[in-house]
Design a protein around this motif. Structure first.
Motif, PDB file in Angstrom:
ATOM      1  N   UNK A 647    -130.664 -17.875  62.272  1.00 33.58           N
ATOM      2  CA  UNK A 647    -129.952 -18.238  63.300  1.00 33.58           C
ATOM      3  C   UNK A 647    -130.433 -19.002  64.298  1.00 33.58           C
ATOM      4  N   UNK A 648    -131.869 -18.762  64.587  1.00 32.35           N
ATOM      5  CA  UNK A 648    -132.730 -19.551  65.587  1.00 32.35           C
ATOM      6  C   UNK A 648    -132.989 -21.156  64.920  1.00 32.35           C
ATOM      7  N   UNK A 649    -133.068 -20.973  63.811  1.00 35.40           N
ATOM      8  CA  UNK A 649    -133.356 -22.338  63.110  1.00 35.40           C
ATOM      9  C   UNK A 649    -132.242 -23.379  63.298  1.00 35.40           C
ATOM     10  N   UNK A 650    -131.083 -22.941  63.246  1.00 37.27           N
ATOM     11  CA  UNK A 650    -129.810 -23.902  63.133  1.00 37.27           C
ATOM     12  C   UNK A 650    -128.863 -23.678  64.560  1.00 37.27           C
ATOM     13  N   UNK A 651    -129.204 -22.605  65.381  1.00 34.40           N
ATOM     14  CA  UNK A 651    -128.236 -22.582  66.650  1.00 34.40           C
ATOM     15  C   UNK A 651    -129.367 -22.503  67.891  1.00 34.40           C
ATOM     16  N   UNK A 652    -130.230 -21.681  67.852  1.00 29.86           N
ATOM     17  CA  UNK A 652    -131.099 -21.861  69.195  1.00 29.86           C
ATOM     18  C   UNK A 652    -132.351 -22.648  69.408  1.00 29.86           C
ATOM     19  N   UNK A 653    -132.707 -22.867  68.070  1.00 22.96           N
ATOM     20  CA  UNK A 653    -134.245 -23.472  68.121  1.00 22.96           C
ATOM     21  C   UNK A 653    -134.041 -25.032  68.266  1.00 22.96           C
ATOM     22  N   UNK A 654    -135.277 -25.634  68.166  1.00 25.65           N
ATOM     23  CA  UNK A 654    -135.449 -27.114  68.614  1.00 25.65           C
ATOM     24  C   UNK A 654    -134.664 -28.057  67.636  1.00 25.65           C
ATOM     25  N   UNK A 655    -134.395 -27.542  66.363  1.00 29.87           N
ATOM     26  CA  UNK A 655    -133.561 -28.360  65.598  1.00 29.87           C
ATOM     27  C   UNK A 655    -131.975 -28.364  65.836  1.00 29.87           C
ATOM     28  N   UNK A 656    -131.785 -27.563  66.709  1.00 28.87           N
ATOM     29  CA  UNK A 656    -130.335 -27.341  66.874  1.00 28.87           C
ATOM     30  C   UNK A 656    -129.899 -28.679  67.636  1.00 28.87           C
ATOM     31  N   UNK A 657    -130.826 -29.232  68.526  1.00 27.54           N
ATOM     32  CA  UNK A 657    -130.252 -30.488  69.126  1.00 27.54           C
ATOM     33  C   UNK A 657    -131.197 -31.777  68.579  1.00 27.54           C
ATOM     34  N   UNK A 658    -131.848 -31.764  67.714  1.00 28.83           N
ATOM     35  CA  UNK A 658    -132.648 -32.489  67.108  1.00 28.83           C
ATOM     36  C   UNK A 658    -133.812 -32.937  67.725  1.00 28.83           C
ATOM     37  N   UNK A 659    -134.667 -32.137  68.401  1.00 27.19           N
ATOM     38  CA  UNK A 659    -135.768 -32.569  69.215  1.00 27.19           C
ATOM     39  C   UNK A 659    -137.145 -32.179  68.620  1.00 27.19           C
ATOM     40  N   UNK A 662    -139.996 -29.189  63.262  1.00 26.30           N
ATOM     41  CA  UNK A 662    -140.323 -27.936  62.943  1.00 26.30           C
ATOM     42  C   UNK A 662    -139.314 -26.955  63.573  1.00 26.30           C
ATOM     43  N   UNK A 663    -138.366 -26.551  62.868  1.00 26.11           N
ATOM     44  CA  UNK A 663    -137.207 -25.882  63.488  1.00 26.11           C
ATOM     45  C   UNK A 663    -137.520 -24.373  63.883  1.00 26.11           C
ATOM     46  N   UNK A 664    -138.735 -23.841  63.501  1.00 22.21           N
ATOM     47  CA  UNK A 664    -139.151 -22.344  63.985  1.00 22.21           C
ATOM     48  C   UNK A 664    -139.922 -22.578  65.090  1.00 22.21           C
ATOM     49  N   UNK A 665    -140.359 -23.482  65.350  1.00 17.94           N
ATOM     50  CA  UNK A 665    -141.241 -23.573  66.778  1.00 17.94           C
ATOM     51  C   UNK A 665    -140.535 -22.943  68.155  1.00 17.94           C
ATOM     52  N   UNK A 666    -141.294 -21.971  68.733  1.00 16.32           N
ATOM     53  CA  UNK A 666    -140.634 -21.050  69.697  1.00 16.32           C
ATOM     54  C   UNK A 666    -140.022 -19.828  69.356  1.00 16.32           C
ATOM     55  N   UNK A 667    -140.046 -19.415  67.874  1.00 22.28           N
ATOM     56  CA  UNK A 667    -139.196 -18.401  67.577  1.00 22.28           C
ATOM     57  C   UNK A 667    -139.719 -16.924  68.088  1.00 22.28           C
TER      58      UNK A 667
END
Length: 773
Positions: A647-659, A662-667
């Motif tokens: 859920x973080x990877x696709x909704x709350x993480x940096x990948x959600x807005x394409x910034x 690495x989608x799990x940074x800050x998890x």
């Protein structure tokens, strides 16, 4: 006229086995020279006073056997009296005829003799159903110590063949001579080893997949942003206990974060799905494999109830069948007792939880920095060891309770009693083994509260939390201790016990062996009494069998229970322990030979019993398969971090807005909430808020999704909904796959079905020919 001594030929000396041992010749008797025409042997204390009550009961029982035309040979050996039992030929002829005319005809038309295994089974039944005038049977006489032991004899030649082809450590990677095992030990033992061999063989794919998942996890050690974030973090975490605990750095859990990644990753989800489908395939392919053997053995249509009726008639023509009965009062009482027993076992689980909480608090208050730092791990290890001790004690208690409950039920036949006992005993053992694991998997760390409102026992000890690296770490440690300790310790005692008892009793057997060999090498014309030759050799063989470890109706049950419990470990919590199939594979390779060596050389011969299936165990295995689907779905969906990461990877993480790429940074930081000392509800002492570097902090982090008012955030509820949605989806997909696999794979090969069809046609035509004038 001189008497010429007959010289034994070279072939005879080789046959009797003259060997060198410690520089001296030792003569061992050949298998076929030892008298094996006795179907059974009873052993009693040799009563010096023939007016004792025990001697009278011995004599009465032997007299009852003689009334049934049994031949009984008595041989005295110091303080023991051995009774060799030989059944009359007409008993076996009667059995053959009744079996042939029964509905479940399975006697081969070209078999004109009764195998010794069948003879033993018939005699065993008759002995157990022969009573003296007071109404006491053999089981009652055994309990009263009128008879010390009862056993059937090992056949030396077949025993040697099985030892060379099967019961030796060098045959660990060879196949099993299942038909030879069946001819010697009966279908029941043969099907156990057939099932165990099939289970071991089919463990190879999950063991290989588990290794791949493990290696995949290892490959992520250096590239995973989660490990990097933990190991390089400067986040200060809240104290894990009230006294002796201080704030600590999240980076201190770097090693355990790596360990957690081994069984909490995307590969684990695929592996859990694979194992759920594997369970179904294993059971379906087992049914096919079993069908092939039972068809070959001509027992496909065999019925245990009909077998017992035939044996009743063979024992007593005027017998009356025991009627089917059912008592709602007895059934209600049994249900209440089973429920109370399960609640007691669950209560012991709560006691283990309390023990771990107290141990964690005790270690945290120790002056040693190492103990304080690893208080939770120490408590977990201590709890796992105590859990194993509890399992050992409760196993004996569970068996006693299960036997008593079966007595209350008053089942009609031995088959019904065995089924009832198996279900009760497994249920008790399952809760004994897995109650603590279910607590760790689904409740640990979820009911302990939060800073300022911790849940406490007796208002003093805080409930333990999950390990900082994740809740699955605790489950992994618990499973590793229980599974490894159970398998290693059980195997050591299972083999060393019978071996040590046999080693301590060999002196008497060697003395009798020399006497027997001396009698065979004497010239017949010099033998004053031919009976001496027979008695010495009979006594030697009987005494050797008497010194082996006793077996009973629980012996094979214990082996099945051990393996089915292992099957439960391998399937139910495999998501938390991907290497469990590999450990089970190694254990079973040893277990097959260990059980074979034990049964062939260290234990008395089991009474050969006929059957065409593994009984109620197949229903238990199917229930475990269903439970494995539910448990693994809950572990992945509820206990692991798979859903929050997704859920973080696709909704709350940096990948959600394409910034970020690495989608799990800050998890990791996203999973933490903050508690501040400025809040009056937070009651950490000032001493607890001093770091190991001597820096005083005013706030600390803890793992949860809460805001500054300690209320659950919107992200928490979204994750909770996603967790349950995943569990429902996972279980439905797996259940559909299980049904498809069960439908796709026939329960018996077509060749087996066709063979049964033509066999029935042939028998019907033969009956028609005998009917026509």
């Amino acid at each position: 006229m001189p008497v010429h001594r007959r010289q034994p030929s070279i072939e005879f000396l080789e046959f009797i086995g003259v060997v060198k041992e410690n520089g001296s010749e030792q003569i061992s008797l050949p298998p076929v020279l030892t008298p094996l025409s006795y179907d059974y042997v009873l052993v009693a204390k040799n009563a010096e006073n023939h007016v004792t009550e025990a001697f009278k009961k011995q004599r009465d029982y032997i007299d009852e056997l003689k009334k049934k035309n049994f031949k009984v040979t008595k041989i005295i050996d110091d303080d023991l009296a051995f009774y060799g039992i030989q059944a009359p030929k007409e008993i076996f002829e009667r059995y053959r005829y009744l079996l042939k005319v029964s509905d479940a005809c399975n006697w081969s038309s070209d078999q004109n003799f009764v195998p010794l295994s069948t003879r033993i089974r018939i005699v065993h039944f008759i002995l157990n159903h022969t009573t003296i005038r007071s109404g006491l049977g053999l089981r009652d006489l055994m309990k009263a110590k009128v008879f010390e032991a009862r056993f059937c004899l090992h056949e030396k030649r077949k025993q040697k063949e099985l030892k060379e082809s099967w019961a030796r450590w060098t045959a660990c990677l060879q196949g099993q001579p299942i038909t030879a095992v069946r001819n010697y030990f009966g279908e029941k033992v043969a099907l156990y080893f057939l099932w165990l061999g099939w289970y071991t063989y089919l463990l190879i794919p999950p063991a290989a997949v588990g290794i791949i998942v493990f290696l995949f996890s290892l490959s992520q050690f250096n590239s995973s942003p989660l490990i990097k974030e933990v190991c390089e973090s400067d986040t200060v975490m809240c104290p894990l206990c009230d006294q002796g605990c201080k704030v600590w750095q999240l980076s201190e859990t770097c090693t355990f974060a790596k360990l957690s990644l081994l069984f909490d990753n995307n590969g684990t989800v695929v592996f859990a799905l694979f194992m759920a489908i594997w369970t179904t395939l294993f059971l379906e392919f087992w049914k096919r494999n079993r069908a092939s053997y039972v068809c070959e053995w001509k027992v496909s249509d065999w019925s245990e109830e009909e077998e017992e009726l035939i044996l009743e008639i063979v024992n007593n023509v005027d017998c009356k069948p025991k009627k089917f009965e059912h008592s709602y009062v007895h059934s209600t009482l049994v249900i209440i007792c089973v429920t109370v027993m399960i609640l007691l076992i669950i209560g012991l689980t709560h006691a283990l939880v309390v023990f771990r909480v107290i141990v964690a608090g005790f270690l945290a208050s120790e002056p040693s920095g190492f103990l304080r730092q690893h208080a939770n791990i120490g408590a977990m290890v201590a709890g796992a060891v105590l859990h194993y001790i509890t399992i050992t004690v409760m196993t004996r208690v569970n068996k006693i309770v299960a036997v008593k409950l079966c007595d209350i039920e008053k089942t009609r036949s031995f088959a019904a009693t065995e089924k009832s006992f198996t279900v009760k005993m497994f249920t008790f053992q399952f809760f004994t083994y897995f109650s603590s694991l279910f607590y760790v998997a689904f409740f640990l760390g979820r009911i302990n509260g939060h800073p300022g409102e911790y849940v406490r026992l007796a208002g003093k000890w805080r409930l333990e939390e999950c390990h900082p690296s994740g809740c699955l770490t605790d489950l992994f440690i618990q499973m590793t201790f229980i599974m490894v300790l159970k398998q290693i310790i059980n195997n050591v005692f299972e083999f060393s016990g019978p071996w040590f008892r046999r080693f301590m009793k060999q002196k008497r057997s060697k003395k009798l062996q020399r006497k027997c060999a001396h009698c065979y090498l004497k010239d017949e014309t010099e033998s004053n009494d031919g009976a001496e030759l027979c008695e010495n050799c009979k006594l030697k063989d009987w005494h050797k069998n008497y010194e082996l470890t006793d077996v009973n109706s629980f012996s094979l049950f214990n082996e099945f229970l051990e393996m089915v419990i292992q099957f439960s470990f391998t399937t139910i919590f495999v998501a938390a322990f991907p290497l469990a199939p590999l450990l089970a594979l190694f254990n079973n390779i040893i277990e097959i030979r260990l059980d074979a060596i034990k049964m062939v050389t260290l234990e008395r011969r089991m009474v050969p019993k006929k059957t065409n299936d593994i009984g109620v165990w197949i229903d238990i295995l199917e229930a475990i398969g269903v439970l494995a689907v539910i448990a693994n779905g809950l572990i992945i969906g509820v206990s692991s971090d798979f859903i929050p990461r997704l859920l973080y990877q696709y909704h709350y993480g940096p990948c959600a807005n394409g910034t970020s790429s690495d989608c799990l940074t800050g998890y990791i930081n996203n999973t933490l909430s903050i508690a501040s000392l400025s809040d009056d509800t937070v009651k950490f002492s000032p001493e607890q808020m001093i770091t190991s570097a001597g820096v005083t902090v005013t706030s600390c982090s803890y793992k949860d999704y809460r805001d500054s008012d300690y209320k659950f955030t919107q992200q928490f509820w979204l994750i909770l909904a996603a967790r349950f949605a995943f569990v429902i989806l996972f279980e439905h997909v797996v259940v559909i796959c299980k049904f498809v696999a069960a439908w796709f794979i026939p329960s018996a090969p077509m060749q087996v079905k066709n063979d049964k069809l033509f066999d029935k046609l042939h028998r019907l035509k033969e009956e028609l020919k005998s009917f026509e004038p």
